[in-house]
Design an enzyme around this catalytic site. Structure first.
Site, PDB file in Angstrom:
ATOM      1  N   LYS A  16      -1.793   2.750   2.521  1.00  0.00           N
ATOM      2  CA  LYS A  16      -0.952   1.599   2.859  1.00  0.00           C
ATOM      3  C   LYS A  16       0.387   2.106   3.368  1.00  0.00           C
ATOM      4  O   LYS A  16       0.835   3.212   3.057  1.00  0.00           O
ATOM      5  CB  LYS A  16      -0.753   0.675   1.656  1.00  0.00           C
ATOM      6  CG  LYS A  16      -0.058   1.307   0.438  1.00  0.00           C
ATOM      7  CD  LYS A  16       1.455   1.298   0.499  1.00  0.00           C
ATOM      8  CE  LYS A  16       2.060   1.916  -0.759  1.00  0.00           C
ATOM      9  NZ  LYS A  16       3.511   2.224  -0.590  1.00  0.00           N
ATOM     10  N   ASP A 141       0.824  -0.816  -7.567  1.00  0.00           N
ATOM     11  CA  ASP A 141       0.220  -0.988  -6.242  1.00  0.00           C
ATOM     12  C   ASP A 141      -1.268  -1.321  -6.294  1.00  0.00           C
ATOM     13  O   ASP A 141      -1.843  -1.750  -5.290  1.00  0.00           O
ATOM     14  CB  ASP A 141       0.412   0.275  -5.393  1.00  0.00           C
ATOM     15  CG  ASP A 141       1.834   0.446  -4.898  1.00  0.00           C
ATOM     16  OD1 ASP A 141       2.607  -0.526  -4.963  1.00  0.00           O
ATOM     17  OD2 ASP A 141       2.176   1.557  -4.455  1.00  0.00           O
TER      18      ASP A 141
END
EC number: 2.7.1.148
Length: 293
Positions: A16, A141
């Site tokens: 990401k 996350d």
């Protein structure tokens, strides 16, 4: 990815990027309130899962610097076993591609891919919401990767709203330095009072290619990291001579956006000898998105 009743192979755990990262406050418990947009990439670690009949969870590949018992992948599998009471076991192979301590979410993404893959392989049929409630126990996350869509994130990163992002190519450059996230969050120079923005603020800018990614917001951690780690500062400076660039997460990786693979590859070809760069395309959803409903 290959799929059978006893194994799931070539499961991508995508990286990401934080297209921006604002720290808007600090809670009494020490956690930070943030706002960010998470962008998935078609680049990451690859995991392979094979059923075991003895109920054990085993990581069958060595990951340097990460003991098996503390690996988020193993913890995710054991958490899922404890939550569901399944008698199934699994062998997990990990082909590491993403550098650690780089702000790319590697370990968190591996954990999320494990939750999603075992939800399918162990035939658990847990909802995405239930998997996200487990994911938050593994790291800030991990819920995003289980969420599985590009997202506007708030709170400590667990409040997620899907955002539509245009297709882009990225050059991600990772200096050979490990940046400890906790060290940056605790630094007295870190800005913690950035004014909150809205999704509408971001979406009004995200279709503009002029100066992107620095046309919207910033990474509040970047100044702290570049002041402490000359290697990161050097990459930011070099990339800015080519195109606007920004650090992701707490570093150390720095990224720049391009309209085509050709442009990104051309920039990569100019990297100084010894620098580690990767070209990746944006993703709209996690490759295992369909493994939860």
């Amino acid at each position: 990815m290959t799929d059978s009743t006893r194994s799931l192979r070539n499961c991508l755990a995508p990286a990401k990027l934080n297209l921006f990262l604002h720290i808007t406050g600090r809670r009494p418990n020490g956690y930070h309130d943030l706002q960010s947009v998470f962008q998935l990439l078609n680049w990451g670690d690859t995991l392979h899962f094979t059923l075991r009949d003895d109920g054990r969870v085993a990581r069958v590949t060595d990951v340097p610097g990460v003991p098996e018992e503390s690996d988020l992948v193993v913890r995710a599998a054991n958490l899922l076993k404890a939550h569901t009471g399944t008698a199934a076991g699994v062998d997990i192979e990990i082909d590491k591609c993403l550098p650690m301590g780089a702000g790319l979410g590697g370990g968190s993404s591996d954990a999320a891919t494990t939750l999603l893959a075992l939800n399918r392989l162990w035939q658990l049929d847990l909802s995405r919401t239930e998997l996200q409630s487990l994911a938050v126990k593994l790291g800030a996350d991990v819920p995003f990767f289980v969420f599985g869509k590009n997202a506007f994130a708030e709170g400590i990163g667990e409040e997620l709203a899907e955002v539509e992002l245009p297709t882009r190519w990225f050059l991600v450059v990772t200096p050979r330095v490990h940046v400890p996230t906790a060290e940056i969050f605790s630094d007295e120079l870190l800005t913690r009072n950035t004014k909150p923005v809205t999704i509408a603020d971001f979406l009004a800018q995200q279709n503009s290619d002029a100066g992107w990614p620095d046309s919207f917001g910033r990474n509040d951690m970047q100044q702290v990291v570049t002041s402490k780690y000359a290697e990161v500062a050097q990459v930011v400076k070099w990339l800015y001579n080519v195109t606007p660039a920004r650090m992701t997460g707490s570093g150390a990786s720095v990224f720049a956006a391009f309209q085509s693979k050709h442009e990104a590859e051309a920039a990569k070809a100019q990297l100084p000898t010894g620098w580690n760069g990767a070209v990746a395309e944006s993703l709209n959803e996690h490759p295992l998105f369909a493994f939860a409903s």
